[in-house]
Design an enzyme around this catalytic site. Structure first.
Site, short mmCIF file in Angstrom:
data_model
loop_
_atom_site.label_atom_id
_atom_site.label_comp_id
_atom_site.label_asym_id
_atom_site.label_seq_id
_atom_site.Cartn_x
_atom_site.Cartn_y
_atom_site.Cartn_z
N SER A 39 0.83 -1.19 0.00
CA SER A 39 0.00 0.00 0.00
C SER A 39 0.88 1.26 0.00
CB SER A 39 -0.96 -0.04 1.21
OG SER A 39 -2.01 0.87 1.05
N ASP A 154 -5.76 -3.53 -2.90
CA ASP A 154 -4.69 -3.13 -1.99
C ASP A 154 -3.98 -4.31 -1.33
OD1 ASP A 154 -3.55 -1.99 0.66
OD2 ASP A 154 -4.16 -0.21 -0.44
#
Length: 298
Positions: A39, A154
């Site tokens: 991320s 993600d």
């Protein structure tokens, strides 16, 4: 001669800007031989691996307040998320000058989660921009990133602090940087007897999503810190930091520097890890060796 270290940079939205301050200290004291990011950690780690130093990355971060890339006003919308992420991908291409991971100054891995195969995929080659975009596709906020046969969300969904893959890069000292908020370690029964009414804080749609996801990821980070035993853990999550406060890069940067300096000066294993090891010694002693198998699909 500097000691060698592999860095594990976790996710945390704007809280992850603290990684830049952390890097500014670590690059003075260690030879950074590899970075694994998830991320926001993949963005900062990817920029560093591509050839930028911490000062140059900090300059980019300070420009966020003057750009629409990370702003709720960025209306590149799609039915699969609030944002389709095109502006983000364009920025990543610009910041990394279209480089491939193979051309970087140090090895780099970005973690993303593939909805098709229902597994984590590690980017260790190809464009930095693709790896960073895939790793930062937070569900609902950003549309999944369709790339070749994959559909990425993600990387922090499964590995917010990707320590499980630390052995893939090297056997150097492993330094994990956790920027997630502290997970609450207690619970309570609801009180139906009290007449007290407190004014609750109003949260927007995206704030509700982010707070829920970040709290869950905080527990996953604790799990992996306890299981995979990094040599050093730097807790750089600013308690009062807002996950959308990209305009406060200076505050996050300074906090990251402060936490790193203090941690390196007198490092001790976090107490919660010590407690977990003591309580579950028969289980935990096996976990550091349970590296998740990584298949080579190339």
């Amino acid at each position: 001669m500097k000691e060698k270290a592999t860095l594990i940079l976790g996710g945390g939205s704007a809280l992850g800007l603290a990684h830049i301050g952390v890097l500014s200290v670590l690059e003075e004291q260690y030879e950074i031989t590899g970075i694994i990011g998830s991320s926001m950690g993949s963005i900062i780690g990817g920029l560093y691996s591509s050839g930028l130093n911490s000062e140059e990355i900090y300059k980019i971060a300070k420009s966020f307040k003057n750009t629409r890339i990370f702003s709720p006003l960025n209306l590149d919308r799609t039915i699969q998320g609030i944002f389709d992420g095109k502006s983000l991908l364009k920025a990543f291409l610009e910041w990394t000058e279209g480089k491939k991971i193979e051309e970087g100054k140090i090895p780099f891995i970005a973690c993303a989660y593939d909805l098709i195969s229902k597994s984590t995929v590690l980017f260790n080659k190809g464009l930095y921009a693709d790896a960073m975009r895939a790793s930062t596709s937070l569900p609902v906020l950003f549309a999944p990133y369709k790339f070749k046969q994959y559909l990425f969300i993600d990387g922090g969904i499964e590995h917010p602090l990707p320590l499980a893959f630390s052995s893939v890069l090297s056997q150097d000292k492993v330094i994990a940087v956790n920027v997630l908020p502290e997970a609450q370690k207690s619970a309570c029964f609801i009180n139906l007897e009290s007449d007290e009414i407190t004014k609750s804080k109003r949260l927007g749609r995206t704030e509700v999503i982010f707070n829920a996801v970040l709290q869950n990821q905080a527990y996953l980070a604790i799990r992996d810190i306890a299981a995979f035993s990094p040599d050093i853990v730097i807790e750089a999550g600013m308690a009062d930091g807002h996950p959308f406060a990209f305009h406060k890069a200076r505050d996050f940067y300074n906090y990251g520097r402060k936490q790193t300096i203090e941690t390196l000066a007198n490092y001790k294993e976090p107490r919660f890890i010590t407690a977990i090891r003591k309580h579950y010694r028969n289980l935990i002693r096996y976990l550091p060796n349970l590296n998740i198998p990584v298949k080579d699909n190339t």
